[in-house]
Design a protein around this motif. Structure first.
Motif, PDB file in Angstrom:
ATOM      1  N   ASP A  82      -0.892 -64.285  62.402  1.00 60.01           N
ATOM      2  CA  ASP A  82       0.092 -64.734  63.212  1.00 60.01           C
ATOM      3  C   ASP A  82       1.679 -64.508  62.614  1.00 60.01           C
ATOM      4  O   ASP A  82       2.508 -64.333  63.263  1.00 60.01           O
ATOM      5  N   TRP A  83       1.856 -65.009  61.431  1.00 64.90           N
ATOM      6  CA  TRP A  83       3.040 -65.115  60.911  1.00 64.90           C
ATOM      7  C   TRP A  83       3.722 -63.406  60.701  1.00 64.90           C
ATOM      8  O   TRP A  83       4.851 -63.337  61.011  1.00 64.90           O
ATOM      9  N   LEU A  84       2.725 -62.572  60.393  1.00 66.70           N
ATOM     10  CA  LEU A  84       3.116 -61.121  60.418  1.00 66.70           C
ATOM     11  C   LEU A  84       3.365 -60.448  61.684  1.00 66.70           C
ATOM     12  O   LEU A  84       4.459 -60.006  61.950  1.00 66.70           O
ATOM     13  N   GLU A  85       2.547 -61.041  62.783  1.00 66.52           N
ATOM     14  CA  GLU A  85       3.016 -60.517  63.983  1.00 66.52           C
ATOM     15  C   GLU A  85       4.301 -61.081  64.476  1.00 66.52           C
ATOM     16  O   GLU A  85       5.107 -60.535  65.056  1.00 66.52           O
ATOM     17  N   ARG A  86       4.824 -62.350  64.104  1.00 63.87           N
ATOM     18  CA  ARG A  86       6.041 -62.843  64.377  1.00 63.87           C
ATOM     19  C   ARG A  86       7.216 -61.910  63.763  1.00 63.87           C
ATOM     20  O   ARG A  86       8.328 -61.828  64.376  1.00 63.87           O
ATOM     21  N   LEU A 135       6.855 -59.007  62.986  1.00 63.00           N
ATOM     22  CA  LEU A 135       6.932 -57.734  63.621  1.00 63.00           C
ATOM     23  C   LEU A 135       7.767 -57.741  64.695  1.00 63.00           C
ATOM     24  O   LEU A 135       8.524 -56.793  65.068  1.00 63.00           O
ATOM     25  N   ASP A 136       7.577 -58.803  65.499  1.00 64.10           N
ATOM     26  CA  ASP A 136       8.538 -58.907  66.849  1.00 64.10           C
ATOM     27  C   ASP A 136       9.910 -59.115  66.328  1.00 64.10           C
ATOM     28  O   ASP A 136      10.642 -58.736  67.338  1.00 64.10           O
ATOM     29  N   ASP A 137      10.190 -59.747  65.386  1.00 67.68           N
ATOM     30  CA  ASP A 137      11.505 -60.028  64.787  1.00 67.68           C
ATOM     31  C   ASP A 137      11.966 -58.724  64.773  1.00 67.68           C
ATOM     32  O   ASP A 137      13.177 -58.305  64.893  1.00 67.68           O
ATOM     33  N   ALA A 162      15.242 -59.144  62.428  1.00 70.32           N
ATOM     34  CA  ALA A 162      14.960 -58.906  61.244  1.00 70.32           C
ATOM     35  C   ALA A 162      15.174 -57.439  60.816  1.00 70.32           C
ATOM     36  O   ALA A 162      14.813 -56.641  61.577  1.00 70.32           O
ATOM     37  N   GLN A 163      15.244 -57.140  59.518  1.00 65.23           N
ATOM     38  CA  GLN A 163      15.224 -55.853  59.059  1.00 65.23           C
ATOM     39  C   GLN A 163      13.973 -55.490  58.319  1.00 65.23           C
ATOM     40  O   GLN A 163      13.597 -56.079  57.580  1.00 65.23           O
ATOM     41  N   LEU A 164      13.806 -54.102  58.551  1.00 65.03           N
ATOM     42  CA  LEU A 164      12.565 -53.433  57.836  1.00 65.03           C
ATOM     43  C   LEU A 164      13.003 -52.385  56.858  1.00 65.03           C
ATOM     44  O   LEU A 164      13.704 -51.675  57.247  1.00 65.03           O
ATOM     45  N   VAL A 201      13.590 -44.581  38.567  1.00 65.29           N
ATOM     46  CA  VAL A 201      12.600 -43.691  39.356  1.00 65.29           C
ATOM     47  C   VAL A 201      13.201 -43.291  40.436  1.00 65.29           C
ATOM     48  O   VAL A 201      14.389 -44.052  41.101  1.00 65.29           O
ATOM     49  N   PRO A 202      13.087 -42.115  41.002  1.00 60.81           N
ATOM     50  CA  PRO A 202      13.849 -41.364  42.018  1.00 60.81           C
ATOM     51  C   PRO A 202      13.577 -41.711  43.504  1.00 60.81           C
ATOM     52  O   PRO A 202      12.611 -41.220  44.026  1.00 60.81           O
ATOM     53  N   CYS A 203      13.915 -43.090  43.708  1.00 61.16           N
ATOM     54  CA  CYS A 203      13.434 -43.590  45.105  1.00 61.16           C
ATOM     55  C   CYS A 203      14.545 -43.394  46.110  1.00 61.16           C
ATOM     56  O   CYS A 203      15.727 -43.227  45.868  1.00 61.16           O
ATOM     57  N   GLU A 204      14.004 -43.176  47.188  1.00 61.19           N
ATOM     58  CA  GLU A 204      14.957 -43.234  48.436  1.00 61.19           C
ATOM     59  C   GLU A 204      14.708 -44.471  49.369  1.00 61.19           C
ATOM     60  O   GLU A 204      13.558 -44.877  49.201  1.00 61.19           O
ATOM     61  N   PHE A 205      15.724 -45.058  49.719  1.00 54.05           N
ATOM     62  CA  PHE A 205      15.751 -46.353  50.684  1.00 54.05           C
ATOM     63  C   PHE A 205      16.308 -46.187  51.698  1.00 54.05           C
ATOM     64  O   PHE A 205      17.187 -45.379  51.969  1.00 54.05           O
ATOM     65  N   ALA A 206      15.642 -46.749  52.842  1.00 51.74           N
ATOM     66  CA  ALA A 206      16.050 -46.488  54.136  1.00 51.74           C
ATOM     67  C   ALA A 206      15.774 -48.049  54.977  1.00 51.74           C
ATOM     68  O   ALA A 206      14.711 -48.478  54.573  1.00 51.74           O
ATOM     69  N   LEU A 207      16.485 -48.187  55.817  1.00 51.83           N
ATOM     70  CA  LEU A 207      16.568 -49.096  56.777  1.00 51.83           C
ATOM     71  C   LEU A 207      15.958 -48.778  58.117  1.00 51.83           C
ATOM     72  O   LEU A 207      16.509 -47.719  58.588  1.00 51.83           O
ATOM     73  N   HIS A 208      14.836 -49.289  58.760  1.00 48.83           N
ATOM     74  CA  HIS A 208      14.412 -48.596  59.727  1.00 48.83           C
ATOM     75  C   HIS A 208      14.356 -49.397  61.007  1.00 48.83           C
ATOM     76  O   HIS A 208      14.261 -50.744  61.074  1.00 48.83           O
ATOM     77  N   ARG A 209      14.332 -48.855  61.923  1.00 42.64           N
ATOM     78  CA  ARG A 209      14.009 -49.321  63.431  1.00 42.64           C
ATOM     79  C   ARG A 209      12.359 -49.171  63.311  1.00 42.64           C
ATOM     80  O   ARG A 209      11.896 -48.106  62.893  1.00 42.64           O
ATOM     81  N   PHE A 210      11.892 -50.023  63.852  1.00 40.15           N
ATOM     82  CA  PHE A 210      10.413 -50.400  64.025  1.00 40.15           C
ATOM     83  C   PHE A 210       9.923 -50.404  65.389  1.00 40.15           C
ATOM     84  O   PHE A 210      10.660 -51.135  66.137  1.00 40.15           O
ATOM     85  N   LYS A 211       9.052 -49.640  65.795  1.00 34.66           N
ATOM     86  CA  LYS A 211       8.333 -49.808  67.066  1.00 34.66           C
ATOM     87  C   LYS A 211       6.999 -49.677  67.006  1.00 34.66           C
ATOM     88  O   LYS A 211       6.402 -48.795  66.228  1.00 34.66           O
TER      89      LYS A 211
END
Length: 156
Positions: free
Chosen positions: A11-15, A17-19, A25-27, A143-153
């Motif tokens: 339920d926490w995770l569902e909230r 994801l709604d955020d 909230a940001q992913l 480590v050659p990482c790439e980072f991105a802030l995503h919109r989530f749907k």
């Protein structure tokens, strides 16, 4: 595992994801090549504070600096947005997680012990009020990482 560690964890995770979906909230996603190696959910808590609601690094990417690089990228964004502090909570018996967050600059918050089911969590704080306090990589293995802030749907 989420349901085992945290009662009502799904339920926490569902909230959360709604955020994310509503923009409260940001992913963040960390990528190694074409693979996702980790992700984090960041939730604002006032004008200048955030909570690192959750952070995950894939088992195959652990120990390679992905988590540290993710904190560096996210905290640089926090600094840019005038965020002065970030909090995280985790199981007080989880020594690996505690060691990681202490290594990237988080400090325990006194009297922050909170019960979740049969276990207890502690809160830690990262002070971002000065540019000198931003986490900086200390190991030479980058480590050659790439980072991105995503919109989530959600699709389901």
């Amino acid at each position: 595992m989420l349901g085992v560690q945290y009662p009502d964890g799904l339920d926490w995770l569902e909230r959360r994801l709604d955020d994310i979906e509503s923009g409260r909230a940001q992913l963040w996603q960390a990528g190694l090549g074409k693979f996702t190696s980790g992700w984090a959910i960041v939730t604002p808590k006032g004008n200048h504070d955030v909570k690192l609601s959750t952070m995950y690094v894939a088992p195959g990417a652990r120990g390679q600096g992905v988590g540290r690089r993710m904190i560096e990228a996210i905290s640089a964004e926090w600094h840019y947005r005038n965020i002065f502090s970030a909090r995280v909570t985790f199981d007080e018996d989880d020594r690996v997680t505690r060691g990681f967050f202490e290594a990237v600059g988080f400090k325990p918050i006194p009297d922050s012990r909170r019960q979740y089911g049969a276990r207890f969590d502690r809160a830690y704080l990262l002070d971002l009020s000065s540019p000198d306090l931003l986490p900086v990589a200390t190991n030479k293995r980058r480590v050659p990482c790439e980072f991105a802030l995503h919109r989530f749907k959600r699709f389901i």
